[in-house]
Design an enzyme around this catalytic site. Structure first.
Site, PDB file in Angstrom:
ATOM      1  N   SER A 167       9.575  -1.051  -2.757  1.00 35.50           N
ATOM      2  CA  SER A 167       9.338  -0.029  -3.006  1.00 35.50           C
ATOM      3  C   SER A 167       8.637   0.802  -1.815  1.00 35.50           C
ATOM      4  CB  SER A 167       8.349   0.251  -4.106  1.00 35.50           C
ATOM      5  OG  SER A 167       8.115   1.458  -4.854  1.00 35.50           O
ATOM      6  N   LYS A 168       7.921   0.041  -1.134  1.00 36.79           N
ATOM      7  CA  LYS A 168       7.274   0.648   0.044  1.00 36.79           C
ATOM      8  C   LYS A 168       8.170   1.014   1.011  1.00 36.79           C
ATOM      9  CE  LYS A 168       3.637  -0.039   3.390  1.00 36.79           C
ATOM     10  NZ  LYS A 168       2.795   1.254   3.189  1.00 36.79           N
ATOM     11  N   MET A 169       9.287   0.093   1.384  1.00 35.97           N
ATOM     12  CA  MET A 169      10.159   0.729   2.128  1.00 35.97           C
ATOM     13  C   MET A 169      10.787   1.790   1.912  1.00 35.97           C
ATOM     14  SD  MET A 169       9.718  -1.864   4.924  1.00 35.97           S
ATOM     15  CE  MET A 169       8.000  -1.590   4.302  1.00 35.97           C
TER      16      MET A 169
ATOM     17  N   ILE B 220       0.877  -1.120  -0.005  1.00 32.93           N
ATOM     18  CA  ILE B 220      -0.019  -0.158  -0.001  1.00 32.93           C
ATOM     19  C   ILE B 220       0.602   1.237   0.015  1.00 32.93           C
ATOM     20  CG2 ILE B 220      -1.772   1.327   1.426  1.00 32.93           C
ATOM     21  CD1 ILE B 220      -2.745  -1.328   2.360  1.00 32.93           C
TER      22      ILE B 220
END
Length: 290
Positions: free
Chosen positions: A171-173, A124
């Site tokens: 990508s979220k991290m 997300i």
């Protein structure tokens, strides 16, 4: 129409399921380990009633009745829960890991799930409340395109990435490096500003700097200039830290900034580019690859 079941019915599951319901997806189910325990149980039951979601008594009951299993719990429970439910899964099912976990965790979950069902790593990439099912999401892994196509048919905004599981969560991290750090930088700035009654002035100044023009061009220029002028800015941060220390304000973020600037100096960016900022920030990666 495929059926969806949520393992864990917290804020994200509730908002997403409510949004999907409003787009015409019926038959959503959920199991939450705490829904039969108070006081959390009352919250879960109220959310389920509001979203038109049927609560199941166990993870096994849930998995038996759905085509898509969406695990949305605490990141530290992603692996244990996968271990607990893997044997209940079927080859025709899709197991979506929606947890805010790192890529290594997602890969570990995939190893557990893949012998039993198709695994998808979903991240997300925004705030769920308010956006609900339309919050931007990234999907990676074997079933990424399939889950993106299905959910997007109900108004979701899922982008399928080419590549293995773990890519979406990576990508979220990396986004979190900025988003979480940005909030803490703002906090440190306004706490310090408060000592002189300048907290609002500081925010206005930051706004005027960041809210103008094309963000991607601005980011490119800020990174390119930042690595070139790192030594001077490191010395400026010494003054910032000294000021915060004199005011008895925690300087954690400022100290980290000084250390990162020192790291930039040690990489030799200024020497490599002859003290001129590169036109494209991607050029700095060649220096790091030496």
């Amino acid at each position: 129409m495929k059926t969806i079941g949520f393992l864990g019915f917290g804020e994200a599951s509730f908002n997403i399921s409510e949004g999907l319901r409003d787009e015409g997806l019926s038959g959503v189910r959920a199991f939450d380990a705490g829904w039969q325990r108070e006081p959390y149980g009352t919250v879960v039951r109220e959310r389920a009633e509001r979203a038109g979601v049927t609560l199941e008594n166990s993870a096994e009951d849930l998995i038996e009745k759905v085509d898509i299993v969406v695990c949305s719990i605490s990141a530290n429970m992603a692996v244990p829960v996968a271990q607990q439910v893997a044997s209940f899964l079927r080859p025709d099912q899709i197991y979506v890991d929606l947890n805010s976990a790192g890529p290594d965790t997602k890969v570990e979950v995939e190893k557990i799930v893949a012998p039993h069902a198709t695994f998808v790593d979903v991240a997300i990439m925004g705030t769920v409340p308010g956006n609900r099912h339309k919050v931007p999401m990234l999907a990676a892994g074997k079933g990424a395109q399939e889950i993106a196509d299905y959910l997007n048919g109900f108004g979701a905004r899922v982008t399928a990435l080419e590549g293995p599981a773990g890519k979406a969560s990576a990508s979220k991290m990396f986004r979190s490096i900025f988003m979480k750090g940005y909030v803490m930088l703002l906090l440190e700035a306004v706490v310090a500003g408060r000592k002189f009654g300048l907290e609002d002035d500081v925010l206005v100044s930051i706004r005027d700097t960041l809210a103008s023009g094309d963000f991607l061009k601005q980011a490119n220029d800020m990174i390119a200039r930042g690595v070139i002028h790192a030594e001077r800015r490191e010395h400026e941060m010494d003054e910032v830290i000294a000021t915060l220390n004199s005011l008895d304000v925690d300087a954690t973020m400022s100290v980290a900034t000084k250390n990162k600037l020192a790291w930039c100096v040690s990489q030799g960016f200024r020497e490599h580019f002859n003290a001129q900022p590169p036109a494209d920030y991607h050029d700095i990666f060649a220096v790091l690859a030496r």
